[in-house]
Design an enzyme around this catalytic site. Structure first.
Site, short mmCIF file in Angstrom:
data_model
loop_
_atom_site.label_atom_id
_atom_site.label_comp_id
_atom_site.label_asym_id
_atom_site.label_seq_id
_atom_site.Cartn_x
_atom_site.Cartn_y
_atom_site.Cartn_z
CD GLN A 52 47.38 3.29 96.53
OE1 GLN A 52 46.71 3.86 95.66
NE2 GLN A 52 46.83 2.86 97.65
CG LEU A 117 58.26 -5.00 94.69
CD1 LEU A 117 57.47 -5.99 95.50
CD2 LEU A 117 59.74 -5.26 94.90
CB SER A 131 58.41 -2.20 86.55
OG SER A 131 58.05 -1.34 87.61
CB CYS A 147 54.41 3.44 94.68
SG CYS A 147 55.32 2.65 93.34
#
Length: 185
Positions: A52, A117, A131, A147
């Site tokens: 997302q 990720l 990240s 996310c």
């Protein structure tokens, strides 16, 4: 990443690219714009990765994994698990207990996400990556549903008592990722 992946041949070496980004929000392929709650004036970029919406900025380590999954005989779920395990193992070296949360890729300390990720696979090769929040301004995460999860708390390694700079953390995480990938061959 896209150009590198498109130009890969059978002998192209796998690579890990480490970087920090200027402030940017990225929206994955299935990303829903309504997960952007407040316009902070930070650029919003549509990405071809999975997932997302997330925030990237200075003080966050981003490592792109440019891997030939076919050559490694590695499935995407195995790669996701390896990335998560690399972060979990790295944090454990510094006394931080981190974990996966079922159905929500990434790494968490308690209920707070410390690493996100998002990947893309094209022609059997992966790109995009992970990240890890190290020592950054976390306030832009309040302007999104990180996310895609409303109210998801986020944390960073500096708040967890790990005194590594982003550059030092990038080296440590790249080493841990390489070790995980070597272990899988």
């Amino acid at each position: 990443m896209i150009d590198f992946t498109a130009a890969r041949g059978g002998e192209t070496r796998d690579e890990l690219w480490c970087c920090e980004h200027s402030p940017v929000l990225t929206l994955g392929q299935a990303g829903k714009p309504e997960h952007l709650l407040v316009d902070l004036g930070i650029p919003l970029v549509k990405s071809d990765r999975g997932g997302q919406i997330t925030y990237h900025g200075p003080g966050q380590v981003v490592i792109y994994l440019l891997l030939d999954l076919s050559r490694r005989r590695l499935k995407i779920r195995e790669l996701v698990s390896a990335i998560e395990q690399a972060v979990i193992d790295l944090l454990a070296r510094y006394g931080v207990c981190a974990e996966r949360h079922g159905g929500a890729p990434g790494v968490y300390v308690g209920s707070a996400k410390v690493a996100a990720l998002g990947l893309r696979v094209r022609k059997g090769c992966s790109y995009h990556g992970v990240s890890l929040n190290v020592d950054m301004d976390l306030s832009p995460f309040a302007a999104i549903n990180p996310c895609g999860y409303p109210g998801l708390p986020v944390t960073q390694t500096s708040d967890l008592g790990i005194a590594l700079s982003p550059a030092e953390m990038a080296i440590a995480l790249a080493g841990q990722l390489a070790a995980q990938l070597e272990h899988m061959q």
